[in-house]
Enzyme design. Structure first.
Site, PDB file in Angstrom:
ATOM      1  N   LYS A  30      35.130  -6.175  13.053  1.00 36.78           N
ATOM      2  CA  LYS A  30      34.359  -5.594  12.005  1.00 36.78           C
ATOM      3  C   LYS A  30      33.346  -3.981  12.469  1.00 36.78           C
ATOM      4  O   LYS A  30      32.760  -5.332  13.815  1.00 36.78           O
ATOM      5  CB  LYS A  30      33.768  -6.257  11.272  1.00 36.78           C
ATOM      6  CG  LYS A  30      35.065  -6.995  10.158  1.00 36.78           C
ATOM      7  CD  LYS A  30      34.762  -7.998   8.890  1.00 36.78           C
ATOM      8  CE  LYS A  30      33.325  -7.152   8.072  1.00 36.78           C
ATOM      9  NZ  LYS A  30      34.157  -6.447   7.759  1.00 36.78           N
ATOM     10  N   GLU A  71      26.734  -7.228   6.957  1.00 35.92           N
ATOM     11  CA  GLU A  71      27.892  -7.908   6.649  1.00 35.92           C
ATOM     12  C   GLU A  71      27.763  -9.504   7.450  1.00 35.92           C
ATOM     13  O   GLU A  71      28.414 -10.967   6.959  1.00 35.92           O
ATOM     14  CB  GLU A  71      29.183  -7.316   6.875  1.00 35.92           C
ATOM     15  CG  GLU A  71      30.210  -5.949   6.855  1.00 35.92           C
ATOM     16  CD  GLU A  71      30.909  -4.824   7.516  1.00 35.92           C
ATOM     17  OE1 GLU A  71      31.053  -3.671   6.433  1.00 35.92           O
ATOM     18  OE2 GLU A  71      31.073  -5.627   8.072  1.00 35.92           O
TER      19      GLU A  71
HETATM   20  C1  5RP Z   1      32.275  -1.298   7.736  1.00 34.80           C
HETATM   21  C2  5RP Z   1      33.397  -2.919   7.860  1.00 34.80           C
HETATM   22  C3  5RP Z   1      35.282  -2.551   7.555  1.00 34.80           C
HETATM   23  O1  5RP Z   1      35.048  -3.768   6.610  1.00 34.80           O
HETATM   24  C4  5RP Z   1      35.586  -2.151   8.269  1.00 34.80           C
HETATM   25  O2  5RP Z   1      35.320  -1.624   9.556  1.00 34.80           O
HETATM   26  C5  5RP Z   1      37.453  -1.704   7.290  1.00 34.80           C
HETATM   27  O3  5RP Z   1      36.615  -0.619   7.248  1.00 34.80           O
HETATM   28  P1  5RP Z   1      38.190   0.177   6.414  1.00 34.80           P
HETATM   29  O4  5RP Z   1      38.342  -1.256   5.150  1.00 34.80           O
HETATM   30  O5  5RP Z   1      37.176   1.221   6.308  1.00 34.80           O
HETATM   31  O6  5RP Z   1      39.191   0.147   6.683  1.00 34.80           O
HETATM   32  O7  5RP Z   1      33.572  -3.689   9.181  1.00 34.80           O
HETATM   33  O8  5RP Z   1      31.314  -2.248   9.122  1.00 34.80           O
END
Ligand code: 5RP
Length: 223
Positions: A94, A103
């Site tokens: 992530k 997060e």
């Molecule tokens: C943000 C994250 C998001 O959950 C991850 O990048 C997925 O993003 P998306 O739903 O736009 O594909 O970790 O820091």
């Protein structure tokens, strides 16, 4: 179905994990944005949300959903967030949206992590997506050298020609070429490197559920 439609599908499906009367943990990203939009229909049934980024906070508030400070809430029943990669055990990469530290904080205060993702995110092994690592700026060069010594390559993420600054005032190093065969060991090791704020492997706090958007509908994976 387009990727955007698959994201909307899982964003809607995640509503069934939201406990009426509770405060819900809310992640960051384009998939979570679909969830936030869907959550607006339930806003009178929940107390509000704890958010993992300034971007999600803005979106939640714009829809009239109260946002609580993480410190005000002892525990959350559920945390809903996306992923850049998720393996068949629920380990994730992530941080594509640079929100990985908050997060991990909100995930830590939640009893259940529900990952929402389109099927392109499901992988046999983590590592193809460049691994985000939030780093204190004075340590970036040394942390990058440590990854290079592991056979990987690393760059400082840029925005408008400058190093991107996270919500926490730090930088992001994106690491390519890693083979993460043991996500728990990898997360434990890199988390201890001086200057690393957060590594984007979520293995110690993996997902318990993944709602995967597929052309055949939403598939529920339990880990
Ligand atoms: C943000 C994250 C998001 O959950 C991850 O990048 C997925 O993003 P998306 O739903 O736009 O594909 O970790 O820091």
């Amino acid at each position: 179905m387009t990727q955007d439609e698959l994201k909307a599908l899982v964003g809607q499906a995640a509503l069934k994990y939201v406990v009426p009367g509770d405060i819900v943990g809310v992640g960051t990203g384009s998939t979570v944005n679909k969830f936030i939009d869907a959550l607006a229909a339930m806003k009178d049934q929940i107390q509000g949300a704890v958010s993992s980024s300034e971007a999600s906070t803005v979106r939640l508030k714009a829809l009239g959903i109260p946002v609580f400070d993480s410190n005000e809430v002892e525990s959350l029943s559920v945390y809903i967030d996306g992923a850049d990669e998720i393996d068949h055990q629920g380990h994730m990469v992530k941080g594509g949206g640079a929100a990985l530290t908050r997060e991990k904080i909100v995930a830590a205060q939640s009893k259940q992590f529900v990952c929402i993702a389109d099927e392109s995110k499901l992988v046999d092994a983590l590592g193809a997506f460049p691994l985000p690592v939030e780093v204190i700026p004075m340590a970036t060069a040394r942390v990058m050298r440590q990854f290079v010594a592991m056979g990987a390559s690393a760059v400082v993420r840029q925005k408008d020609g400058q190093p991107l600054v996270t919500d926490n005032g730090q930088h992001i190093v994106d690491v390519k070429g890693l083979k993460i065969t043991d996500p728990v060991a990898f997360e434990s090791t890199v988390s201890q490197w001086p200057g690393v704020v957060t590594v984007g492997v979520f293995a110690l706090q993996k997902a318990q559920v993944c709602l995967l958007g597929t052309s055949a509908g939403v598939k529920t994976l339990n880990f």
